[in-house]
Design an enzyme around this catalytic site. Structure first.
Site, PDB file in Angstrom:
ATOM      1  N   GLU A  50     -60.501  19.506   6.929  1.00  0.00           N
ATOM      2  CA  GLU A  50     -61.695  18.938   6.296  1.00  0.00           C
ATOM      3  C   GLU A  50     -61.908  17.481   6.709  1.00  0.00           C
ATOM      4  O   GLU A  50     -63.037  17.041   6.971  1.00  0.00           O
ATOM      5  CB  GLU A  50     -61.566  18.968   4.766  1.00  0.00           C
ATOM      6  CG  GLU A  50     -61.382  20.343   4.165  1.00  0.00           C
ATOM      7  CD  GLU A  50     -59.907  20.680   3.935  1.00  0.00           C
ATOM      8  OE1 GLU A  50     -59.101  20.499   4.880  1.00  0.00           O
ATOM      9  OE2 GLU A  50     -59.564  21.111   2.832  1.00  0.00           O
ATOM     10  N   HIS A  95     -55.894  16.931   7.951  1.00  0.00           N
ATOM     11  CA  HIS A  95     -56.336  18.232   7.453  1.00  0.00           C
ATOM     12  C   HIS A  95     -57.676  18.575   8.108  1.00  0.00           C
ATOM     13  O   HIS A  95     -58.423  17.673   8.524  1.00  0.00           O
ATOM     14  CB  HIS A  95     -56.495  18.201   5.933  1.00  0.00           C
ATOM     15  CG  HIS A  95     -55.215  18.363   5.174  1.00  0.00           C
ATOM     16  ND1 HIS A  95     -55.165  18.485   3.808  1.00  0.00           N
ATOM     17  CD2 HIS A  95     -53.931  18.450   5.596  1.00  0.00           C
ATOM     18  CE1 HIS A  95     -53.904  18.625   3.417  1.00  0.00           C
ATOM     19  NE2 HIS A  95     -53.132  18.604   4.475  1.00  0.00           N
TER      20      HIS A  95
END
Lengths: 152, 152
Positions: free
Chosen positions: A48, A46
């Site tokens: 992040e 992801h």
């Protein structure tokens, strides 16, 4: 957040779900990334996670307590948990995620007083632009020419 | 789980918190790892994340629905969330974690019906051996010769 949106748009161009994230310290951008789960065949890729790993590598420590992270979509449980583990100072996110959001919507993992760290959270920043990017992406995938495969 | 414990012991030898994880499919071990957060300066380098990434790379897909993961300690929110994201088939863990455990103790992230995947969970397997490894590690760190630094 403007830079995170630019990264999210790049993800859409390569058929990844358009979510972008930026890690910063003071006025300096340390890392920027977008979702790369499909292209990397990596379940943890992801935006992040990638941005936090890049920032930690640059700083030479897993502690990101002096850093903030801006992301276009409310983080999932994995990413919210990673922010607690990284002792992230501040999280700024755009659109809420009714399906997987674990900062406010389904759980409040970044602010749970039982964990050994709490993250300061700002929410709803440029939320409409972020949500529209996601809507357009899924609209195109579900278009008549490209039927989306049902979830297994 | 025996192999996961061996990996946990290796972590202790390099001054990492001794947690080990193994990803398997049928009778085959696909990946094994231990916690490497300090040595890699990587906030997401828990044993479970490293083992899932290695298994996914080997299989060429982020979907681990045909796989199981054995880990010596109850997973934290990041790792439990990563298991949902990876569509992991089965989780087997050893000792419960009262501080960060998010499979049973503080949250039940692997079995929340609101997420798009539920992981089958077995718990308490070789729990005492796993807990003793952790106790011994922290006992040594807190010994008179090596005062542990207070948490910032």
């Amino acid at each position: 957040m403007r830079l995170a949106l630019e990264w999210a748009a790049r993800a859409a161009a390569m058929h990844e779900v358009p979510v972008g994230a930026v890690v910063y310290r003071d006025d300096q951008v340390l890392a920027a990334a977008h979702n790369r789960r499909e292209v990397d065949a990596d379940p943890v890729a992801h935006a992040e996670i990638l941005a936090m790993r890049e920032a930690a590598a640059k700083l030479g420590t897993w502690r990101l307590d002096a850093c903030g992270l801006a992301v276009t979509l409310e983080p999932c449980p994995m990413c919210a948990g990673a922010m607690v583990n990284a002792r992230l100072g501040e999280l700024v996110y755009g659109a809420a995620d009714p399906k997987m959001g674990c900062v406010d919507t389904l759980y409040q993992l970044c602010t749970d007083p039982r964990f050994n760290h709490r993250v300061t959270v700002r929410r709803g920043v440029m939320a409409e632009a972020s949500a529209e990017l996601l809507r357009a992406f899924f609209r195109e995938r579900r278009g008549p020419d490209k039927p989306v495969k049902p979830r297994p």
